[in-house]
Enzyme design. Structure first.
Site, short mmCIF file in Angstrom:
data_model
loop_
_atom_site.label_atom_id
_atom_site.label_comp_id
_atom_site.label_asym_id
_atom_site.label_seq_id
_atom_site.Cartn_x
_atom_site.Cartn_y
_atom_site.Cartn_z
N ASP A 92 50.68 46.56 55.53
CA ASP A 92 50.09 45.25 55.23
C ASP A 92 49.92 45.06 53.72
O ASP A 92 50.23 45.95 52.92
CB ASP A 92 48.75 45.16 55.98
CG ASP A 92 48.41 43.75 56.44
OD1 ASP A 92 49.03 42.79 55.92
OD2 ASP A 92 47.53 43.59 57.30
N ASP A 141 49.42 34.78 59.35
CA ASP A 141 49.16 35.21 60.73
C ASP A 141 49.32 34.08 61.75
O ASP A 141 48.99 32.93 61.48
CB ASP A 141 47.72 35.74 60.84
CG ASP A 141 47.57 37.07 60.13
OD1 ASP A 141 48.55 37.54 59.51
OD2 ASP A 141 46.46 37.63 60.18
#
Ligand code: GLA
Length: 410
Positions: A157, A212
């Site tokens: 990430d 997201d």
């Protein structure tokens, strides 16, 4: 004589330097031969957020087998953020001892004993998005640790990465995984900020193209400093990216929200469009308690076959008319997938004469020519044959649903 001696000395010197130099040469590229079709599996984040523990992960692995998901092609059981405990005095990372008391190696052994693979999550910055220890400065140490645990997939990430350049940071982790020596899929998760499709092909096996996903079909969720995106919003952000995807390197429009509360027609449309995009199919729901309807969506093998087609060509939108989009995806053996997506809430009639319906795909160098070739038509959701392309296609597509067909070359 002196000249010969000098030449010999020069050769000896260069051999010694290059032999030593080899110790300092890193291989900044991913493992080849992995993810030749889009990865399929499950990830904890969409449903469970930070609530991960070994009991749940074991139960998910069990459910992946008993539900038929494994047989349908799902392989990776991926733990997302928040599995971490602390680093020890030497900097080695350990799992949270309360949540993972048996340790990661034991969990990987269990998942492997079911014929599945285990994935884990870290972050290129100082901390993960959930505030756990990141891998910045510990890349090689962490990669060694993951390999020693038997990890098969790393989602990496991009929170808390101030001052870092994405390409360099992901290449560092690719080199660390290489050095560790275990073939691990590298999932680049920097949300498309630095155009990973332009540099990711040799570095990772998939890269997120957007922020997201949010659990809705058509909405934007504003969190103040950042936004998350509904299924339709994510779909629209894939425009222009298809030429960057292929076997071993995929555009990743984020994990599935199928089974997290959308009505079944929206689940069907979501899953169909991810298949048309040749997207990774990473389920994000509770596999232990999913409804029969959700299971039928996630395990529809004929739709999965579109996603997993070995040519690995991402589909494309050819038209949008009165809220109905027409998408195409070239498949092996001259077949095609066609998906009509009705984005509106009301049903839309569809009528087309196949003979007037030819498509040229200059990227894939393929042509769908229904005047020249005849195709058998298979409806991938009703699982019924619908004649051939000699006739006329007449249908009504319910709101926020699809008509998804495979044209089979005769
Ligand atoms: C980021 C990622 C998500 C998830 C969370 C975990 O937002 O994009 O997919 O991994 O972090 O904190």
């Amino acid at each position: 004589m002196k000249k010969i001696l000098n030449t010999l000395l020069a050769i000896l010197f260069s051999v010694t330097v290059s032999a030593q130099g080899n110790n300092y040469v890193q291989n900044y590229t991913k493992f080849e031969g992995l993810a030749l079709t889009p990865p399929m599996g499950w990830n904890s984040w969409n449903k469970f957020g930070c609530n991960v523990d070994e009991k749940m992960i074991r139960e998910i692995a069990d459910a992946m087998v008993s539900s038929g998901m494994k047989d349908a092609g799902y392989t990776y059981v991926n733990i997302d953020d928040c599995w971490h405990g602390d680093r020890d005095s030497l900097g080695f990372i350990h799992p949270d001892p309360q949540r993972f008391p048996s340790g990661m190696k034991a969990l990987a052994d269990y998942v492997h004993s079911k014929g599945l693979k285990l994935g884990i999550y870290s972050d290129a910055g100082s901390q993960t998005c959930g505030g756990r220890p990141g891998s910045r400065g510990y890349e090689f140490q962490d990669a060694q640790t993951y390999a020693s645990w038997g990890i098969d997939y790393l989602k990496y990430d991009w929170c808390n990465t101030e001052g870092l350049k994405a390409e360099g940071a992901y290449k560092t982790m690719a080199a660390a995984l290489r050095k560790a020596g275990r073939p691990i899929v590298l999932s680049i998760c920097e949300w498309g900020d630095d155009k990973p499709w332009e540099w990711g092909k040799t570095v990772g096996h998939l890269w997120r193209t957007t922020g997201d996903i949010y659990n809705c079909f058509d909405c934007v969720e504003d969190h103040g400093t950042w936004k998350s995106w509904g299924v339709m919003q994510i779909l629209d952000k894939q425009e222009g990216l298809r030429e960057f995807a292929g076997p071993g390197h995929w555009n990743d429009p984020d994990m599935l929200e199928v089974g997290n509360g959308m009505p079944v027609h929206q689940e069907r449309a979501h899953f169909s469009m991810w298949a048309m995009l040749a997207a990774p199919l990473i389920a994000g729901n509770d596999l232990r308690s999913m409804s029969a309807q959700t299971k039928d969506v996630l395990t529809n093998r004929e739709v999965i076959a579109i996603d997993q087609d070995e040519l690995g060509i991402q589909g494309f939108k050819s038209s949008s008319l009165d809220s109905v989009e027409t998408w195409y995806k070239p498949l092996k053996n001259g077949d095609w997938a066609i998906c009509f997506l009705n984005r509106s809430k009301s049903p839309k009639p569809l009528q087309l004469k196949w003979a007037d319906h030819s498509v040229e795909d200059s990227f894939a160098k393929r042509e769908l020519n229904t005047k020249k070739d005849t195709y058998r038509i298979r409806n991938l959701w009703t699982k019924k044959d619908m004649g051939t392309t000699k006739g006329i296609l007449k249908a009504s597509i319910p709101g926020q649903d699809v008509l998804m067909l495979r044209l089979i070359k005769r």
